[in-house]
Scaffold this motif. Structure first.
Motif, PDB file in Angstrom:
ATOM      1  N   MET A  57      -9.294   4.704   1.148  1.00  0.00           N
ATOM      2  CA  MET A  57      -8.750   4.087   0.440  1.00  0.00           C
ATOM      3  C   MET A  57      -9.602   3.924  -0.994  1.00  0.00           C
ATOM      4  SD  MET A  57      -7.704  -0.130   0.420  1.00  0.00           S
ATOM      5  CE  MET A  57      -6.645   0.142   1.696  1.00  0.00           C
ATOM      6  N   ASN A  58      -8.399   4.049  -2.187  1.00  0.00           N
ATOM      7  CA  ASN A  58      -9.069   4.108  -3.576  1.00  0.00           C
ATOM      8  C   ASN A  58      -9.907   3.059  -3.478  1.00  0.00           C
ATOM      9  OD1 ASN A  58      -8.649   2.764  -6.067  1.00  0.00           O
ATOM     10  ND2 ASN A  58      -8.749   4.776  -6.635  1.00  0.00           N
ATOM     11  N   MET A  59     -11.250   3.049  -3.963  1.00  0.00           N
ATOM     12  CA  MET A  59     -12.341   2.040  -3.992  1.00  0.00           C
ATOM     13  C   MET A  59     -11.867   0.874  -5.047  1.00  0.00           C
ATOM     14  SD  MET A  59     -15.004   1.229  -2.572  1.00  0.00           S
ATOM     15  CE  MET A  59     -16.069   2.909  -2.407  1.00  0.00           C
ATOM     16  N   ASP A  60     -11.088   1.142  -6.167  1.00  0.00           N
ATOM     17  CA  ASP A  60     -10.690   0.148  -6.885  1.00  0.00           C
ATOM     18  C   ASP A  60      -9.709  -0.972  -5.972  1.00  0.00           C
ATOM     19  OD1 ASP A  60     -12.400   1.057  -9.073  1.00  0.00           O
ATOM     20  OD2 ASP A  60     -10.683   2.403  -9.527  1.00  0.00           O
TER      21      ASP A  60
ATOM     22  N   ARG B 200      -9.115  13.981  -4.412  1.00  0.00           N
ATOM     23  CA  ARG B 200      -9.220  13.805  -5.894  1.00  0.00           C
ATOM     24  C   ARG B 200      -8.185  12.861  -6.437  1.00  0.00           C
ATOM     25  NH1 ARG B 200      -8.978  20.238  -6.483  1.00  0.00           N
ATOM     26  NH2 ARG B 200     -11.138  20.812  -5.639  1.00  0.00           N
ATOM     27  N   LEU B 201      -6.840  13.111  -5.963  1.00  0.00           N
ATOM     28  CA  LEU B 201      -6.113  12.119  -6.386  1.00  0.00           C
ATOM     29  C   LEU B 201      -6.216  10.614  -6.032  1.00  0.00           C
ATOM     30  CD1 LEU B 201      -2.861  14.528  -6.202  1.00  0.00           C
ATOM     31  CD2 LEU B 201      -3.877  13.926  -8.133  1.00  0.00           C
ATOM     32  N   LEU B 202      -6.620  10.588  -4.751  1.00  0.00           N
ATOM     33  CA  LEU B 202      -6.845   9.413  -4.192  1.00  0.00           C
ATOM     34  C   LEU B 202      -7.804   8.621  -4.927  1.00  0.00           C
ATOM     35  CD1 LEU B 202      -6.872   7.075  -2.034  1.00  0.00           C
ATOM     36  CD2 LEU B 202      -8.517   8.436  -0.937  1.00  0.00           C
ATOM     37  N   GLY B 203      -8.930   9.115  -5.585  1.00  0.00           N
ATOM     38  CA  GLY B 203      -9.892   8.754  -6.248  1.00  0.00           C
ATOM     39  C   GLY B 203      -9.619   8.164  -7.747  1.00  0.00           C
ATOM     40  N   GLN B 204      -8.464   8.978  -8.209  1.00  0.00           N
ATOM     41  CA  GLN B 204      -7.782   8.632  -9.518  1.00  0.00           C
ATOM     42  C   GLN B 204      -6.729   7.492  -9.323  1.00  0.00           C
ATOM     43  OE1 GLN B 204      -6.061  12.389 -10.953  1.00  0.00           O
ATOM     44  NE2 GLN B 204      -7.944  13.341 -10.599  1.00  0.00           N
ATOM     45  N   GLY B 205      -6.273   6.975  -8.265  1.00  0.00           N
ATOM     46  CA  GLY B 205      -5.426   5.795  -7.805  1.00  0.00           C
ATOM     47  C   GLY B 205      -4.110   6.312  -7.887  1.00  0.00           C
ATOM     48  N   VAL B 206      -3.742   7.615  -7.544  1.00  0.00           N
ATOM     49  CA  VAL B 206      -2.272   8.136  -7.536  1.00  0.00           C
ATOM     50  C   VAL B 206      -1.812   7.413  -6.400  1.00  0.00           C
ATOM     51  CG1 VAL B 206      -0.857  10.016  -7.284  1.00  0.00           C
ATOM     52  CG2 VAL B 206      -2.949  10.119  -8.759  1.00  0.00           C
ATOM     53  N   TYR B 207      -2.384   6.930  -5.424  1.00  0.00           N
ATOM     54  CA  TYR B 207      -1.982   6.117  -4.249  1.00  0.00           C
ATOM     55  C   TYR B 207      -3.191   5.374  -3.607  1.00  0.00           C
ATOM     56  CZ  TYR B 207      -3.148  11.019  -2.747  1.00  0.00           C
ATOM     57  OH  TYR B 207      -3.952  12.332  -2.561  1.00  0.00           O
ATOM     58  N   ASP B 208      -2.809   4.625  -2.781  1.00  0.00           N
ATOM     59  CA  ASP B 208      -3.667   3.764  -2.373  1.00  0.00           C
ATOM     60  C   ASP B 208      -4.639   4.285  -1.087  1.00  0.00           C
ATOM     61  OD1 ASP B 208      -3.001   1.632  -4.354  1.00  0.00           O
ATOM     62  OD2 ASP B 208      -1.280   1.381  -2.850  1.00  0.00           O
ATOM     63  N   VAL B 209      -4.147   4.953  -0.172  1.00  0.00           N
ATOM     64  CA  VAL B 209      -4.593   5.389   0.914  1.00  0.00           C
ATOM     65  C   VAL B 209      -4.365   6.917   1.135  1.00  0.00           C
ATOM     66  CG1 VAL B 209      -5.015   5.171   3.365  1.00  0.00           C
ATOM     67  CG2 VAL B 209      -4.586   3.304   2.152  1.00  0.00           C
ATOM     68  N   GLY B 210      -5.358   7.714   1.583  1.00  0.00           N
ATOM     69  CA  GLY B 210      -5.238   9.149   1.745  1.00  0.00           C
ATOM     70  C   GLY B 210      -6.029   9.612   2.968  1.00  0.00           C
ATOM     71  N   MET B 211      -5.165  10.436   3.584  1.00  0.00           N
ATOM     72  CA  MET B 211      -5.969  11.098   4.738  1.00  0.00           C
ATOM     73  C   MET B 211      -5.611  12.690   5.064  1.00  0.00           C
ATOM     74  SD  MET B 211      -3.710   8.902   7.519  1.00  0.00           S
ATOM     75  CE  MET B 211      -3.635   7.736   6.049  1.00  0.00           C
ATOM     76  N   THR B 212      -6.755  13.474   5.270  1.00  0.00           N
ATOM     77  CA  THR B 212      -6.394  14.930   5.662  1.00  0.00           C
ATOM     78  C   THR B 212      -7.919  15.256   5.973  1.00  0.00           C
ATOM     79  OG1 THR B 212      -5.610  16.911   4.986  1.00  0.00           O
ATOM     80  CG2 THR B 212      -7.281  15.812   3.213  1.00  0.00           C
TER      81      THR B 212
ATOM     82  N   LEU C 256       0.700  -1.083   0.035  1.00  0.00           N
ATOM     83  CA  LEU C 256       0.180   0.095   0.088  1.00  0.00           C
ATOM     84  C   LEU C 256       0.869   1.297   0.129  1.00  0.00           C
ATOM     85  CD1 LEU C 256      -2.633  -1.020   2.636  1.00  0.00           C
ATOM     86  CD2 LEU C 256      -2.922  -1.130   0.298  1.00  0.00           C
ATOM     87  N   ASN C 257       0.526   2.169  -0.965  1.00  0.00           N
ATOM     88  CA  ASN C 257       0.982   3.489  -0.803  1.00  0.00           C
ATOM     89  C   ASN C 257       0.234   4.409  -0.012  1.00  0.00           C
ATOM     90  OD1 ASN C 257       3.555   3.154  -2.592  1.00  0.00           O
ATOM     91  ND2 ASN C 257       1.797   2.789  -3.987  1.00  0.00           N
ATOM     92  N   VAL C 258       0.557   4.993   1.143  1.00  0.00           N
ATOM     93  CA  VAL C 258      -0.125   5.652   1.927  1.00  0.00           C
ATOM     94  C   VAL C 258       0.097   7.210   2.224  1.00  0.00           C
ATOM     95  CG1 VAL C 258      -1.007   5.830   4.481  1.00  0.00           C
ATOM     96  CG2 VAL C 258      -0.600   3.603   3.287  1.00  0.00           C
TER      97      VAL C 258
END
Length: 345
Positions: free
Chosen positions: A235-238, A73-85, A24-26
């Motif tokens: 996490m990106n849904m895909d 936005r970038l999380l949804g595009q799959g740029v990384y797997d998990v994002g938080m803010t 996972l890229n977080v």
């Protein structure tokens, strides 16, 4: 027959192999703040890998130089797997998300968590539809309080002042109180306070302590004017859908017991500790020296006035931005918990 036997043996050997480890890229939230340092980074880089076959590569959005509005936005595009803010950073894309963190209606950590848990089904739908993401956790910053580089003795003294808000609903509340809500990035606040671009700014007491806001502020008003600024981990849904059920369960269960629960458990005491570190009033365990900001106690009358403005002006304005369907859904969930009903047209 010999060929078939060899093929079956090979198939059996393959199925007996352990599943490949997940990678996972977080991307975490602000690297300088306690939530990331004490909870996010230890969980993703130590706790989860130690209790699963998951390996993690982690950074934070500020270390990457990302605009905070771009994180999901970038999380949804799959740029990384998990994002938080902070969820409030995403309200330009989803104004209905403002209903996650309403200021002044939760004055302690227990009631704040109850409010946020009530909102969670709404939040899950918003992230799935708007950001192609699966919500995994919602953790708090401590209550968002007011730092001022100006003489203030009550909430009424904010009238006419330029105040950096911590979210859109807070900005609307400040404007309704007669202040001018100013949009300033968190990292730019110390300079803005020093130069007089803003007179006051809203953030968590611990965040302000860690970021050195006490150097350019004189007064601290510990009213939760900015709510609790919840941070959503998604996490990106895909990617989520590509995981097997056991891995999904491991991630969710570990996040609850080893990340969410501890972060919430310390949220209330963190506020008391941070106020002590900023003002010298009370005892606290501080990362640095105890500071001497002036502590401004808000009266019950001030608090009641602000809460009434929230209910009569700010929340109806949000209902117009979000739409009547979302407002009704909020009434049926969060509103039931906090005892507030948003008027809808």
């Amino acid at each position: 027959m010999k060929t078939v036997a060899i093929a079956l043996a090979a198939t059996t050997a393959l199925t007996a192999l352990p599943a490949a480890a997940q990678e996972l890229n977080v991307v975490g939230s602000w690297s300088s703040l306690p939530l990331n340092q004490q909870y996010e980074t230890p969980f993703w880089t130590e706790t989860l890998p130690a209790n699963s076959d998951i390996t993690v590569t982690m950074t934070t959005h500020d270390q990457m130089g990302l605009g905070v509005a771009d994180v999901y936005r970038l999380l949804g595009q799959g740029v990384y797997d998990v994002g938080m803010t902070v969820a409030d950073y995403a309200v330009a894309d989803a104004p209905e998300l403002e209903g996650l963190d309403v200021p002044l209606v939760a004055t302690d950590a227990a009631s704040a968590r109850e409010m946020i848990e009530a909102a969670r089904p709404m939040v899950e739908d918003i992230y799935a539809d708007t950001f192609n993401s699966k919500v995994l956790a919602i953790a708090p910053y401590p209550p968002q309080v007011v730092f001022c580089n100006a003489e203030v003795g009550s909430l009424a003294d904010l009238e006419g002042k330029k105040v950096r808000a911590s979210g859109r609903m807070t900005a609307k509340l400040l404007e309704a109180l007669g202040a001018e809500g100013i949009n300033v990035a968190f990292s730019e606040v110390p300079g803005a306070l020093q130069k007089g671009v803003v007179d006051c700014a809203v953030t968590g007491a611990g965040s302000g302590y860690s970021a050195g806001w006490w150097e350019v502020s004189t007064h601290l008003m510990p009213i939760p004017l900015g709510g609790w600024d919840p941070v959503v981990t998604a996490m990106n849904m895909d990617k989520w859908n590509s995981l097997d059920a056991a891995t999904q369960e491991t991630i969710q269960s570990q996040l609850k017991t080893e990340f969410e629960d501890p972060a919430w458990a310390t949220a209330q005491t963190a506020l008391e500790n941070d106020i002590a570190c900023l003002t010298g009033q009370g005892s606290g365990e501080c990362a640095g020296d105890v500071r001497d900001m002036t502590l401004v106690e808000v009266s019950e009358d001030d608090f009641a006035k602000a809460a009434e403005i929230l209910k009569s002006e700010v929340l109806p304005g949000w209902a117009e931005r979000a739409g009547a369907d979302w407002a009704q859904r909020w009434n049926d969930s969060v509103g039931q918990v906090v005892g507030v009903t948003v008027a809808t047209n």
